[in-house]
Design a protein around this motif. Structure first.
Motif: not given
Length: 63
Positions: A26-44
């Protein structure tokens, strides 16, 4: 002879793995920035921990 309860394998890591991969995706799909991938992982991972604590732990308890 005493009663022997058979212990089942702990499969909680599957919930954490699914939560982590889902959050990363989901962080990758948001395509806002690279850090959102890690934020999505933590939230997951946090979502998986909450799911285990609330829903999974109490399903096989004997009253």
């Amino acid at each position: 002879m005493g009663h022997h309860k058979e212990e089942k394998d702990n499969l909680d890591y599957i919930y954490y793995l699914v939560g982590l991969l889902s959050g990363l995706f989901i962080g990758f799909i948001l395509d806002v920035g690279f850090t959102w991938i890690f934020v999505g992982g933590i939230l997951g991972l946090l979502t998986a921990a909450a799911y285990i604590a609330v829903l999974v732990r109490g399903r096989n308890e004997e009253a």
